[in-house]
Design an enzyme around this catalytic site. Structure first.
Site, PDB file in Angstrom:
ATOM      1  NE  ARG A 103     -18.443 -15.757 -41.426  1.00 34.12           N
ATOM      2  CZ  ARG A 103     -17.877 -17.112 -42.056  1.00 34.12           C
ATOM      3  NH1 ARG A 103     -16.760 -16.897 -42.858  1.00 34.12           N
ATOM      4  NH2 ARG A 103     -18.009 -18.266 -41.478  1.00 34.12           N
ATOM      5  CG  MET A 132      -7.837 -18.385 -70.062  1.00 33.88           C
ATOM      6  SD  MET A 132      -8.906 -17.533 -71.155  1.00 33.88           S
ATOM      7  CE  MET A 132      -8.389 -15.977 -71.282  1.00 33.88           C
ATOM      8  CE  LYS A 141     -18.015 -22.928 -45.963  1.00 27.74           C
ATOM      9  NZ  LYS A 141     -17.816 -22.374 -44.655  1.00 27.74           N
ATOM     10  CE1 TYR A 155       0.381 -14.233 -74.674  1.00 28.26           C
ATOM     11  CE2 TYR A 155      -0.669 -15.887 -72.828  1.00 28.26           C
ATOM     12  CZ  TYR A 155      -0.770 -15.243 -74.055  1.00 28.26           C
ATOM     13  OH  TYR A 155      -1.858 -15.285 -74.727  1.00 28.26           O
TER      14      TYR A 155
END
Ligand SMILES: *Cc1c(COP(=O)(O)O)cnc(C)c1O
Length: 348
Positions: A132, A296, A38, A248
């Site tokens: 679940r 980023m 998955k 930063y």
């Protein structure tokens, strides 16, 4: 189309993937060993994972959704695919047409399959304590599955990565189920469950994490190989004078005149800001600590001890899953599945 080289890539080790599967298969004893693929094969690329594991002899694969199943078509001929989230109302077209089995998770889903499945085989998930997905034990044992063509009856362990009493309780409940609910095969264990011993294996195991180099429990330490090696291109080398800052928030201050390198990777690629303080990379055996905040698309490393490193060189990120998990606070699963789409995925 022009082939544009990617400035960041995952080097994916096929031999390590296959060796991990073989080790898990050996630990599974007489049970068959499948693979959870998955979330795009935990971020590695589900199609290639299927191809490599199917070639090694793996037959049973598990995705979460029908969209994931559809993306894998056409499947290699030897492969059987199950869809863990089963059949909601909107899944029925896919479930009727794709060559994959639904894992039925509720009485409603059982009814839907009785109506639409034309007697084809399905899998069934029974909840033995996780709360679940899955039918409750009393529902599964109460005749709701009578006459259904059940290939595999599954349950899932909630605490297999811990030494919890819940493991033995779920095992006992699953054994009881096996006596009362007929199915061709029974399957309980994920990666950590395999490490709990052969009692937990039944007919089929479903490892995910350990295939991809994660360590589910201490018993597996030393037996599993790292599969995923993130690499990033050095875009720039700079000299930073003692007292200057990097990035930063000026979060890193040079204690001495330093050489730093700025690499093409950032939190948008899943390399998150929590690696600050512990992250690092290597280049030809030289160690480059991560410095400052992760941007980023960019990240800086202290390359003062890294010889002649320069623009255009490739850094290999520290990404041994259990160590990086312990240092960063991210789970090994998050470290894998967070790796972004901008990485070129290269199997070697
Ligand atoms: C994800 C998943 C697995 C694999 O779990 P790992 O901990 O990654 O080995 C097995 N079974 C089910 C039902 C799952 O959802």
């Amino acid at each position: 189309m022009m082939a544009i080289p990617s400035p960041l890539r995952l080097r994916l080790d096929r031999d390590a993937l296959v060796a991990n599967w073989r080790w898990l298969a050996a630990q599974s004893g007489t049970a068959a060993c499948g693979a959870a693929i998955k979330a795009n094969g935990y971020g590695l690329g589900a199609r290639e994972v299927v191809r490599h594991l199917a070639a090694a002899g793996c037959r049973d694969f598990f995705v979460a959704t029908w969209a994931e199943a559809a993306a894998l078509m056409p499947l290699p001929e030897t492969v059987s695919l199950s869809v863990l989230h089963g059949i909601g109302v909107s899944d029925m077209v896919a479930a009727r047409t794709l060559p994959a089995r639904p894992v039925l998770n509720s009485i409603d889903q059982v009814a839907r399959w009785r109506e639409a499945g034309e007697g084809r085989p399905c899998d069934v998930m029974v909840d033995t304590g996780m709360n679940r997905l899955g039918l409750r034990i009393d529902e599964a044992g109460g005749g709701a599955l009578d006459g259904l063509n059940v290939e595999t009856l599954l349950s899932h362990l909630a605490s297999a990565d811990e030494d919890s009493d819940q493991n033995a309780r779920q095992l006992a409940a699953f054994r009881e189920l096996r006596r009362s609910v007929p199915a061709r095969r029974y399957s309980l264990s994920n990666s950590a469950g395999i490490c709990l011993g052969a009692d937990y294996a039944f007919d089929l195991t479903r490892p995910g994490l350990a295939l991809y180099g994660g360590t589910p429990r201490a018993e597996a330490r030393g037996h599993l190989r790292q599969v995923v090696h993130p690499e990033a291109l050095v875009l720039q080398r700079r000299t930073v004078r003692a007292g200057e800052t990097v990035g930063y928030g000026a979060a890193w201050i040079a204690q001495r005149d330093s050489r730093i390198v700025v690499a093409n990777m950032g939190y948008a690629d899943g390399y998150l800001r929590c690696h600050a303080g512990s992250g690092g990379a290597t280049w030809h055996g030289h160690v480059l600590p991560l410095i400052g905040r992760v941007s980023m698309d960019l990240v800086a490393f202290d390359a003062s001890d890294a010889g002649s490193i320069d623009e255009g060189d490739w850094l290999t990120l520290d990404y041994e899953l259990s160590a990086v998990s312990a240092a960063s606070g991210l789970s090994q699963y998050e470290l894998l599945t967070g790796l972004g789409a901008r990485f070129e995925r290269r199997w070697v």
